[in-house]
Design a protein around this motif. Structure first.
Motif, PDB file in Angstrom:
ATOM      1  N   ASP A 143     -59.438  10.125  45.934  1.00  0.00           N
ATOM      2  CA  ASP A 143     -59.065   8.748  46.228  1.00  0.00           C
ATOM      3  C   ASP A 143     -57.594   8.662  46.591  1.00  0.00           C
ATOM      4  O   ASP A 143     -56.748   9.090  45.821  1.00  0.00           O
ATOM      5  N   PRO A 144     -57.278   8.105  47.750  1.00  0.00           N
ATOM      6  CA  PRO A 144     -55.869   7.995  48.107  1.00  0.00           C
ATOM      7  C   PRO A 144     -55.143   6.913  47.328  1.00  0.00           C
ATOM      8  O   PRO A 144     -53.940   6.925  47.247  1.00  0.00           O
ATOM      9  N   VAL A 145     -55.880   5.990  46.737  1.00  0.00           N
ATOM     10  CA  VAL A 145     -55.263   4.915  45.966  1.00  0.00           C
ATOM     11  C   VAL A 145     -55.991   4.804  44.631  1.00  0.00           C
ATOM     12  O   VAL A 145     -57.218   4.826  44.585  1.00  0.00           O
ATOM     13  N   LEU A 146     -55.227   4.681  43.569  1.00  0.00           N
ATOM     14  CA  LEU A 146     -55.783   4.386  42.250  1.00  0.00           C
ATOM     15  C   LEU A 146     -55.210   3.054  41.805  1.00  0.00           C
ATOM     16  O   LEU A 146     -54.007   2.831  41.905  1.00  0.00           O
ATOM     17  N   VAL A 147     -56.076   2.180  41.335  1.00  0.00           N
ATOM     18  CA  VAL A 147     -55.633   0.917  40.761  1.00  0.00           C
ATOM     19  C   VAL A 147     -56.088   0.891  39.315  1.00  0.00           C
ATOM     20  O   VAL A 147     -57.124   1.468  38.975  1.00  0.00           O
ATOM     21  N   TYR A 148     -55.289   0.263  38.472  1.00  0.00           N
ATOM     22  CA  TYR A 148     -55.650   0.210  37.059  1.00  0.00           C
ATOM     23  C   TYR A 148     -55.188  -1.104  36.453  1.00  0.00           C
ATOM     24  O   TYR A 148     -54.287  -1.756  36.969  1.00  0.00           O
ATOM     25  N   ALA A 149     -55.859  -1.470  35.383  1.00  0.00           N
ATOM     26  CA  ALA A 149     -55.488  -2.661  34.620  1.00  0.00           C
ATOM     27  C   ALA A 149     -55.093  -2.208  33.221  1.00  0.00           C
ATOM     28  O   ALA A 149     -55.709  -1.296  32.664  1.00  0.00           O
ATOM     29  N   VAL A 150     -54.075  -2.845  32.691  1.00  0.00           N
ATOM     30  CA  VAL A 150     -53.637  -2.522  31.330  1.00  0.00           C
ATOM     31  C   VAL A 150     -54.290  -3.491  30.344  1.00  0.00           C
ATOM     32  O   VAL A 150     -54.759  -4.564  30.721  1.00  0.00           O
ATOM     33  N   ASN A 151     -54.323  -3.086  29.103  1.00  0.00           N
ATOM     34  CA  ASN A 151     -54.892  -3.919  28.049  1.00  0.00           C
ATOM     35  C   ASN A 151     -54.049  -5.174  27.851  1.00  0.00           C
ATOM     36  O   ASN A 151     -52.845  -5.175  28.148  1.00  0.00           O
ATOM     37  N   PRO A 152     -54.660  -6.242  27.339  1.00  0.00           N
ATOM     38  CA  PRO A 152     -53.899  -7.471  27.079  1.00  0.00           C
ATOM     39  C   PRO A 152     -52.684  -7.182  26.199  1.00  0.00           C
ATOM     40  O   PRO A 152     -52.747  -6.391  25.259  1.00  0.00           O
ATOM     41  N   GLY A 153     -51.577  -7.813  26.570  1.00  0.00           N
ATOM     42  CA  GLY A 153     -50.345  -7.657  25.806  1.00  0.00           C
ATOM     43  C   GLY A 153     -49.471  -6.502  26.271  1.00  0.00           C
ATOM     44  O   GLY A 153     -48.329  -6.374  25.846  1.00  0.00           O
ATOM     45  N   VAL A 154     -49.995  -5.649  27.152  1.00  0.00           N
ATOM     46  CA  VAL A 154     -49.233  -4.509  27.670  1.00  0.00           C
ATOM     47  C   VAL A 154     -48.741  -4.874  29.061  1.00  0.00           C
ATOM     48  O   VAL A 154     -49.483  -5.416  29.877  1.00  0.00           O
ATOM     49  N   ARG A 155     -47.491  -4.560  29.333  1.00  0.00           N
ATOM     50  CA  ARG A 155     -46.927  -4.795  30.669  1.00  0.00           C
ATOM     51  C   ARG A 155     -46.920  -3.478  31.428  1.00  0.00           C
ATOM     52  O   ARG A 155     -46.604  -2.430  30.866  1.00  0.00           O
ATOM     53  N   GLY A 156     -47.294  -3.536  32.692  1.00  0.00           N
ATOM     54  CA  GLY A 156     -47.362  -2.335  33.522  1.00  0.00           C
ATOM     55  C   GLY A 156     -46.084  -1.525  33.521  1.00  0.00           C
ATOM     56  O   GLY A 156     -46.106  -0.296  33.459  1.00  0.00           O
ATOM     57  N   LYS A 157     -44.950  -2.210  33.571  1.00  0.00           N
ATOM     58  CA  LYS A 157     -43.649  -1.517  33.580  1.00  0.00           C
ATOM     59  C   LYS A 157     -43.448  -0.680  32.319  1.00  0.00           C
ATOM     60  O   LYS A 157     -42.802   0.349  32.335  1.00  0.00           O
ATOM     61  N   GLU A 158     -44.008  -1.156  31.200  1.00  0.00           N
ATOM     62  CA  GLU A 158     -43.841  -0.460  29.924  1.00  0.00           C
ATOM     63  C   GLU A 158     -44.497   0.912  29.904  1.00  0.00           C
ATOM     64  O   GLU A 158     -44.065   1.793  29.164  1.00  0.00           O
ATOM     65  N   ILE A 159     -45.535   1.100  30.707  1.00  0.00           N
ATOM     66  CA  ILE A 159     -46.242   2.392  30.668  1.00  0.00           C
ATOM     67  C   ILE A 159     -46.088   3.200  31.955  1.00  0.00           C
ATOM     68  O   ILE A 159     -46.721   4.232  32.124  1.00  0.00           O
ATOM     69  N   GLU A 160     -45.237   2.729  32.865  1.00  0.00           N
ATOM     70  CA  GLU A 160     -45.075   3.406  34.147  1.00  0.00           C
ATOM     71  C   GLU A 160     -44.739   4.886  33.984  1.00  0.00           C
ATOM     72  O   GLU A 160     -45.289   5.750  34.673  1.00  0.00           O
ATOM     73  N   LYS A 161     -43.847   5.202  33.060  1.00  0.00           N
ATOM     74  CA  LYS A 161     -43.465   6.591  32.833  1.00  0.00           C
ATOM     75  C   LYS A 161     -44.677   7.426  32.364  1.00  0.00           C
ATOM     76  O   LYS A 161     -44.882   8.536  32.827  1.00  0.00           O
ATOM     77  N   ASP A 162     -45.495   6.848  31.473  1.00  0.00           N
ATOM     78  CA  ASP A 162     -46.682   7.557  30.984  1.00  0.00           C
ATOM     79  C   ASP A 162     -47.703   7.756  32.095  1.00  0.00           C
ATOM     80  O   ASP A 162     -48.366   8.793  32.170  1.00  0.00           O
ATOM     81  N   VAL A 163     -47.849   6.755  32.962  1.00  0.00           N
ATOM     82  CA  VAL A 163     -48.787   6.861  34.097  1.00  0.00           C
ATOM     83  C   VAL A 163     -48.336   7.991  35.020  1.00  0.00           C
ATOM     84  O   VAL A 163     -49.128   8.842  35.415  1.00  0.00           O
ATOM     85  N   ARG A 164     -47.050   8.008  35.359  1.00  0.00           N
ATOM     86  CA  ARG A 164     -46.540   9.067  36.243  1.00  0.00           C
ATOM     87  C   ARG A 164     -46.721  10.456  35.612  1.00  0.00           C
ATOM     88  O   ARG A 164     -47.084  11.407  36.295  1.00  0.00           O
ATOM     89  N   ALA A 165     -46.511  10.549  34.320  1.00  0.00           N
ATOM     90  CA  ALA A 165     -46.679  11.830  33.621  1.00  0.00           C
ATOM     91  C   ALA A 165     -48.154  12.254  33.636  1.00  0.00           C
ATOM     92  O   ALA A 165     -48.463  13.437  33.836  1.00  0.00           O
ATOM     93  N   ALA A 166     -49.066  11.302  33.457  1.00  0.00           N
ATOM     94  CA  ALA A 166     -50.495  11.625  33.448  1.00  0.00           C
ATOM     95  C   ALA A 166     -50.965  12.113  34.816  1.00  0.00           C
ATOM     96  O   ALA A 166     -51.894  12.922  34.901  1.00  0.00           O
ATOM     97  N   LEU A 167     -50.322  11.637  35.869  1.00  0.00           N
ATOM     98  CA  LEU A 167     -50.724  12.011  37.223  1.00  0.00           C
ATOM     99  C   LEU A 167     -49.983  13.246  37.761  1.00  0.00           C
ATOM    100  O   LEU A 167     -50.326  13.745  38.826  1.00  0.00           O
ATOM    101  N   ALA A 168     -48.986  13.694  37.029  1.00  0.00           N
ATOM    102  CA  ALA A 168     -48.182  14.833  37.510  1.00  0.00           C
ATOM    103  C   ALA A 168     -48.963  16.146  37.416  1.00  0.00           C
ATOM    104  O   ALA A 168     -49.861  16.321  36.650  1.00  0.00           O
TER     105      ALA A 168
END
Length: 168
Positions: A143-168
């Motif tokens: 997939d050239p694009v992945l989209v995701y939703a975070v759980n209620p109360g979580v802001r996307g910016k807060e987990i950006e580093k973890d997302v990038r690490a998971a995809l590395a």
């Protein structure tokens, strides 16, 4: 970051991530209804894309579902501006649209929504089909694009580093 087939699974392991969907895209795809022919962006998506991208269907219609994906059904969900370009004032739900010469049944039309940003065009002027059906037409690839939703109360910016690490 180039995505592999493992990328969605890696994101889903993050506790803060609620849902993940891959998105495949075909640009400038011909759609035809009767004598009307238009070109549009067509995306192959999973059913959870509806919630992630706020693709609410107008009354009488629906978004793509798990059975559509499992059975690679030829159903299509239209953005409201694309529906207007293709059908004008006519009812679209239940009609047959030809995509690359292949018949698809219109399952639903998206309600108008306010969208103040995009990564590939506005949702109101695109069509979505089940990812499995898309792969049957275009072949499979990561997939050239992945989209995701975070759980209620979580802001996307807060987990950006973890997302990038998971995809590395």
């Amino acid at each position: 970051v180039p995505f592999t087939e493992e990328a969605p699974k890696a994101l889903q392991k993050l506790a803060e991530v609620d849902e993940v969907a891959g998105e495949r895209v075909s640009w400038g795809t011909e759609l035809r209804w009767g004598r009307t022919s238009v070109t549009a962006r067509v995306t192959g998506v999973l059913p959870c894309y509806e919630r992630i991208r706020s693709h609410e269907a107008r009354p009488g219609g629906r978004f793509l579902n798990d059975e559509d994906q499992r059975l690679s059904r030829r159903v299509i969900f239209l953005g409201p501006e694309l529906k207007d370009r293709l059908f004008g004032g006519a009812e679209a739900i239940g009609q047959t649209v030809f995509l690359r010469g292949v018949p698809f049944t219109v399952a639903g039309v998206m309600v108008n929504k306010l969208q103040n940003s995009s990564y590939g065009g506005m949702d109101v002027d695109k069509a979505s089909i089940p990812l499995s059906t898309f792969e049957g037409l275009y072949g499979s690839a990561p997939d050239p694009v992945l989209v995701y939703a975070v759980n209620p109360g979580v802001r996307g910016k807060e987990i950006e580093k973890d997302v990038r690490a998971a995809l590395a």
